[in-house]
Design an enzyme around this catalytic site. Structure first.
Site, PDB file in Angstrom:
ATOM      1  N   THR A  37      -6.795  -2.126  -9.041  1.00 32.76           N
ATOM      2  CA  THR A  37      -6.805  -0.804  -8.389  1.00 32.76           C
ATOM      3  C   THR A  37      -5.719   0.102  -8.970  1.00 32.76           C
ATOM      4  O   THR A  37      -5.963   1.280  -9.254  1.00 32.76           O
ATOM      5  CB  THR A  37      -6.606  -0.986  -6.866  1.00 32.76           C
ATOM      6  N   LYS A  80       3.033   6.836  -6.277  1.00 34.65           N
ATOM      7  CA  LYS A  80       3.634   5.632  -5.663  1.00 34.65           C
ATOM      8  C   LYS A  80       2.653   4.465  -5.678  1.00 34.65           C
ATOM      9  O   LYS A  80       2.361   3.856  -4.632  1.00 34.65           O
ATOM     10  CB  LYS A  80       4.058   5.919  -4.225  1.00 34.65           C
ATOM     11  N   ALA A  91       0.875   1.143  -5.619  1.00 37.12           N
ATOM     12  CA  ALA A  91       1.374  -0.112  -5.028  1.00 37.12           C
ATOM     13  C   ALA A  91       0.225  -0.960  -4.508  1.00 37.12           C
ATOM     14  O   ALA A  91       0.116  -1.233  -3.323  1.00 37.12           O
ATOM     15  CB  ALA A  91       2.351   0.192  -3.895  1.00 37.12           C
TER      16      ALA A  91
END
Ligand code: XMP
Length: 220
Positions: A73, A66, A68
């Site tokens: 990063t 996931k 986000a």
């Protein structure tokens, strides 16, 4: 290219530690098409478990991380997953087009799946407002696929209309979260993600066989 589909099951390998993971996989790996990792097991056992599982069972591994964050990063996470041998990674749609584009570039051969809507009730509060946009962006950027909520087959159907036949749709929300086995595939998904309905069963092998048999009539 889509992953090979025999049973339509993506196993959510959300057990607590590595011995349990290998015990479960020794019993059920033959009945699943893809093995999905989430953070808890990887944080507990280390990223090497992805490499080991991929080699030992010869199935594509989906890193459900996931992703986000900002691109710098995100891209580090994506590269670590790729180096560990993952075949796919889950990335949130709400990170925006620049971050998604960058993620796809960083991913190279690693298949990127864009999350369109969370399956929990809160998924209706925020992600549901943008589900169609996320699906449109996935198609526009030529992502490998999308995640869609398998406990809401009407949403899966809509997402399929938007992304067309080439993108893979993987659906969570099946079994423990209320979705019916075969319901998401019947609505146009490629794979159904199943975790607790298998690994929390007193007899996971039997449970996996039951899931496989329930999905089978929906496979074309
Ligand atoms: P269960 O035990 O519910 O496991 O069969 C489901 C797995 O899928 C993850 N999950 C999601 N992944 N969007 C996703 O991309 C979602 O809305 C979603 N809901 C659940 C969950 O973390 C578990 O690994």
């Amino acid at each position: 290219m889509k992953w090979e589909r025999k049973t339509g099951i993506v196993l959510a390998l959300d057990v607590a530690e590595r011995d349990e993971a290998f015990r479960l996989l020794d019993g059920v790996a033959g009945m699943v098409d893809v093995i999905k990792f989430n953070y808890p097991l990887v944080l507990a056992a280390g990223l090497d478990i992805i490499t080991e599982v991929g080699k030992r069972y010869g199935k594509p591994v989906l890193a459900d991380f996931k992703v986000a964050d900002v691109p710098v990063t995100n891209n580090r996470i994506i590269r670590l997953a790729a180096e560990a041998g993952a075949a796919g990674i889950m990335v949130h749609g709400f990170i925006g087009i620049d971050a998604l584009r960058s993620a796809l570039e960083a991913a190279g051969e690693l298949k990127v799946f864009i999350v369109t809507q969370l399956t929990n009730p809160g998924g209706l509060e925020f992600t549901a407002r943008f589900t169609e946009e996320f699906a449109e962006i996935a198609a526009f950027l030529d992502a490998a696929g999308v995640q869609a909520p398998g406990n809401r087959p009407e949403v899966v159907k809509k997402v399929r209309e938007i992304v067309g036949p080439e993108l893979m749709i993987v659906c969570c929300g099946i079994g423990a979260q209320g979705g019916k086995f075969g319901g998401a595939i019947g609505a146009g998904a490629d794979f159904e993600i199943v975790g607790r309905a298998i690994y929390q069963s007193p007899d996971p092998v039997r449970a996996a066989a039951g899931v496989r048999d329930a999905i089978a009539p929906f496979l074309k």
